[in-house]
Design a protein around this motif. Structure first.
Motif, PDB file in Angstrom:
ATOM      1  N   ARG A 103       0.838  -1.205   0.000  1.00  0.00           N
ATOM      2  CA  ARG A 103       0.000   0.000   0.000  1.00  0.00           C
ATOM      3  C   ARG A 103       0.875   1.257   0.000  1.00  0.00           C
ATOM      4  N   ALA A 104       1.891   1.231  -0.830  1.00  0.00           N
ATOM      5  CA  ALA A 104       2.793   2.385  -0.949  1.00  0.00           C
ATOM      6  C   ALA A 104       2.240   3.365  -1.984  1.00  0.00           C
ATOM      7  N   VAL A 105       2.364   4.646  -1.660  1.00  0.00           N
ATOM      8  CA  VAL A 105       1.854   5.705  -2.540  1.00  0.00           C
ATOM      9  C   VAL A 105       2.999   6.656  -2.863  1.00  0.00           C
ATOM     10  N   GLY A 106       3.259   6.853  -4.136  1.00  0.00           N
ATOM     11  CA  GLY A 106       4.305   7.778  -4.547  1.00  0.00           C
ATOM     12  C   GLY A 106       3.793   9.203  -4.612  1.00  0.00           C
ATOM     13  N   VAL A 107       4.569  10.139  -4.073  1.00  0.00           N
ATOM     14  CA  VAL A 107       4.168  11.547  -4.112  1.00  0.00           C
ATOM     15  C   VAL A 107       5.231  12.358  -4.850  1.00  0.00           C
ATOM     16  N   ALA A 108       4.774  13.333  -5.572  1.00  0.00           N
ATOM     17  CA  ALA A 108       5.654  14.186  -6.364  1.00  0.00           C
ATOM     18  C   ALA A 108       5.918  15.492  -5.645  1.00  0.00           C
ATOM     19  N   ASP A 109       7.015  16.117  -5.988  1.00  0.00           N
ATOM     20  CA  ASP A 109       7.326  17.446  -5.488  1.00  0.00           C
ATOM     21  C   ASP A 109       6.181  18.387  -5.808  1.00  0.00           C
ATOM     22  N   GLY A 110       5.722  19.137  -4.813  1.00  0.00           N
ATOM     23  CA  GLY A 110       4.643  20.083  -5.013  1.00  0.00           C
ATOM     24  C   GLY A 110       3.259  19.534  -4.770  1.00  0.00           C
ATOM     25  N   ALA A 111       3.141  18.244  -4.475  1.00  0.00           N
ATOM     26  CA  ALA A 111       1.833  17.654  -4.211  1.00  0.00           C
ATOM     27  C   ALA A 111       1.275  18.165  -2.891  1.00  0.00           C
ATOM     28  N   ARG A 112      -0.039  18.095  -2.767  1.00  0.00           N
ATOM     29  CA  ARG A 112      -0.688  18.385  -1.486  1.00  0.00           C
ATOM     30  C   ARG A 112      -1.441  17.145  -1.045  1.00  0.00           C
ATOM     31  N   LEU A 113      -1.223  16.743   0.193  1.00  0.00           N
ATOM     32  CA  LEU A 113      -1.838  15.541   0.729  1.00  0.00           C
ATOM     33  C   LEU A 113      -2.902  15.901   1.758  1.00  0.00           C
ATOM     34  N   PHE A 114      -4.074  15.305   1.603  1.00  0.00           N
ATOM     35  CA  PHE A 114      -5.176  15.433   2.566  1.00  0.00           C
ATOM     36  C   PHE A 114      -5.574  16.895   2.785  1.00  0.00           C
ATOM     37  N   HIS A 115      -5.366  17.713   1.748  1.00  0.00           N
ATOM     38  CA  HIS A 115      -5.700  19.146   1.810  1.00  0.00           C
ATOM     39  C   HIS A 115      -4.970  19.858   2.947  1.00  0.00           C
ATOM     40  N   ALA A 116      -3.825  19.310   3.358  1.00  0.00           N
ATOM     41  CA  ALA A 116      -3.169  19.872   4.538  1.00  0.00           C
ATOM     42  C   ALA A 116      -1.654  19.931   4.441  1.00  0.00           C
ATOM     43  N   PHE A 117      -1.027  18.952   3.803  1.00  0.00           N
ATOM     44  CA  PHE A 117       0.429  18.841   3.804  1.00  0.00           C
ATOM     45  C   PHE A 117       0.987  19.057   2.401  1.00  0.00           C
ATOM     46  N   VAL A 119       4.169  18.875  -0.138  1.00  0.00           N
ATOM     47  CA  VAL A 119       5.340  18.018  -0.279  1.00  0.00           C
ATOM     48  C   VAL A 119       6.465  18.782  -0.972  1.00  0.00           C
ATOM     49  N   TYR A 120       7.661  18.747  -0.386  1.00  0.00           N
ATOM     50  CA  TYR A 120       8.837  19.384  -0.973  1.00  0.00           C
ATOM     51  C   TYR A 120       9.953  18.359  -1.096  1.00  0.00           C
ATOM     52  N   TYR A 121      10.385  18.153  -2.321  1.00  0.00           N
ATOM     53  CA  TYR A 121      11.489  17.235  -2.560  1.00  0.00           C
ATOM     54  C   TYR A 121      12.774  17.918  -2.121  1.00  0.00           C
ATOM     55  N   THR A 122      13.478  17.297  -1.173  1.00  0.00           N
ATOM     56  CA  THR A 122      14.644  17.931  -0.544  1.00  0.00           C
ATOM     57  C   THR A 122      15.808  16.938  -0.455  1.00  0.00           C
ATOM     58  N   PRO A 123      16.389  16.567  -1.587  1.00  0.00           N
ATOM     59  CA  PRO A 123      17.497  15.607  -1.561  1.00  0.00           C
ATOM     60  C   PRO A 123      18.760  16.208  -0.954  1.00  0.00           C
ATOM     61  N   GLY A 124      19.702  15.342  -0.686  1.00  0.00           N
ATOM     62  CA  GLY A 124      20.975  15.753  -0.087  1.00  0.00           C
ATOM     63  C   GLY A 124      21.351  14.773   0.997  1.00  0.00           C
ATOM     64  N   HIS A 125      20.550  14.747   2.056  1.00  0.00           N
ATOM     65  CA  HIS A 125      20.731  13.724   3.081  1.00  0.00           C
ATOM     66  C   HIS A 125      20.542  12.341   2.459  1.00  0.00           C
ATOM     67  N   ALA A 126      19.541  12.233   1.611  1.00  0.00           N
ATOM     68  CA  ALA A 126      19.265  11.006   0.863  1.00  0.00           C
ATOM     69  C   ALA A 126      18.547  11.406  -0.424  1.00  0.00           C
ATOM     70  N   PRO A 127      18.679  10.602  -1.477  1.00  0.00           N
ATOM     71  CA  PRO A 127      18.023  10.963  -2.746  1.00  0.00           C
ATOM     72  C   PRO A 127      16.507  10.856  -2.689  1.00  0.00           C
ATOM     73  N   HIS A 128      15.970  10.186  -1.664  1.00  0.00           N
ATOM     74  CA  HIS A 128      14.520   9.999  -1.535  1.00  0.00           C
ATOM     75  C   HIS A 128      13.930  10.887  -0.447  1.00  0.00           C
ATOM     76  N   HIS A 129      14.644  11.922  -0.046  1.00  0.00           N
ATOM     77  CA  HIS A 129      14.208  12.751   1.082  1.00  0.00           C
ATOM     78  C   HIS A 129      13.184  13.787   0.650  1.00  0.00           C
ATOM     79  N   ILE A 130      12.112  13.890   1.426  1.00  0.00           N
ATOM     80  CA  ILE A 130      11.108  14.943   1.226  1.00  0.00           C
ATOM     81  C   ILE A 130      10.765  15.546   2.583  1.00  0.00           C
ATOM     82  N   MET A 131      10.280  16.780   2.562  1.00  0.00           N
ATOM     83  CA  MET A 131       9.773  17.425   3.766  1.00  0.00           C
ATOM     84  C   MET A 131       8.292  17.696   3.568  1.00  0.00           C
ATOM     85  N   TYR A 132       7.563  17.745   4.684  1.00  0.00           N
ATOM     86  CA  TYR A 132       6.131  18.015   4.659  1.00  0.00           C
ATOM     87  C   TYR A 132       5.867  19.320   5.398  1.00  0.00           C
ATOM     88  N   PHE A 133       5.120  20.207   4.741  1.00  0.00           N
ATOM     89  CA  PHE A 133       4.779  21.491   5.345  1.00  0.00           C
ATOM     90  C   PHE A 133       3.291  21.495   5.650  1.00  0.00           C
TER      91      PHE A 133
END
Length: 267
Positions: A103-117, A119-133
């Protein structure tokens, strides 16, 4: 927001955050498989796939949101676990083996989840790193993209294990600095309203580069002593030791040195 701190061998390892939005509960970074505990949540948000953050996602049996290019590592985490063992050694085994989750869901940079979060793709620490605002509360869930915040010591230190990409790391930090966050929540180990901590971390990273750039032939211990002379955060962690030193600082120095050596070799 519910805050859950998980401990490994008596030391704090990870802080997990559970947020309810309109009756819908999400957990950010549920922690390692070895510290799994049942949670009444509807979805799992992983800032990245490292075992200490997302390792128990399969155990929860809920949809798991990760960067769109890395969904396969949630569906079948076997390669992720073996590569983690190669880098982290005994720590990977202490974190435990993840369970598969289809039940994995892929999210893209700039997506909005649940009308609340957002998504910002923020690589560096890891290539799969994202932050949620979390826009309504202006809370940035920074993952490992802004260092380790240890309030009881009053320090921030990088968490930059190999393979670390310094250039991407700094670009990612500059991007999220512009969001106007009023709270930054670190999985290691707390939230703070002192959002200037991100600016200080940027300057810290640059100081590390300057200090290590001419010392790439030194051992990790020698490099740490060099850093302690220019960074009081490192000095305090060296004095305390334990997991802060053995897991974060040592691997972070190795990540920096490997990146800088690669840059020197290619120049």
């Amino acid at each position: 927001m519910k805050v859950i701190t998980k401990y490994l061998e008596g030391a704090p390892l990870l802080t997990t955050y559970v947020i309810e939005v309109g009756g819908f509960k999400v957990v950010v970074d549920p922690g390692p498989a070895s510290l799994h505990q049942p949670m009444e949540v509807d979805a799992v948000l992983c800032t990245h796939l490292h075992l200490d953050h997302c390792g128990s996602a399969g155990h929860l049996g809920r949809p798991v949101y990760v960067h769109e290019r890395y969904v396969r590592h949630v569906v079948d985490p076997s390669k992720l676990y073996e590569s983690s063992r190669a880098v982290l050694g005994i720590f990977a085994e202490k974190f435990g083996r993840p369970l598969p989750n289809e039940r994995a869901v892929g999210v893209a940079d700039g997506a909005r989840l649940f009308h609340a979060f957002d998504v910002y793709y923020t690589p560096g620490h890891a290539p799969h790193h994202i932050m949620y605002f979390f826009r309504d509360q202006k809370v940035l869930f920074a993952g490992d993209g802004a260092g380790v915040y240890i309030p009881e010591l009053g320090v921030v230190i990088p968490t930059t294990p190999p393979p670390f990409r310094l250039d991407m790391y700094l670009q990612s930090l500059e991007r999220v600095k512009a969001l106007g966050a009023e709270v930054v929540c670190f999985p290691h180990y707390s939230c703070t309203r002192d959002v200037d901590v991100v600016d200080r971390h940027v300057e810290q990273v640059k100081a590390w580069v300057e200090a290590l750039g001419g010392n790439l032939d030194k051992t990790a211990d020698e490099a740490l002593r060099e850093l302690a002379r220019v960074d009081p955060n490192v000095e305090r962690v060296l004095a305390v030791g334990g997991l802060y030193l053995e897991f974060y600082l040592r691997f972070s120095v190795l990540g920096f040195m490997e990146y800088l050596k690669a840059q020197r070799a290619s120049s």
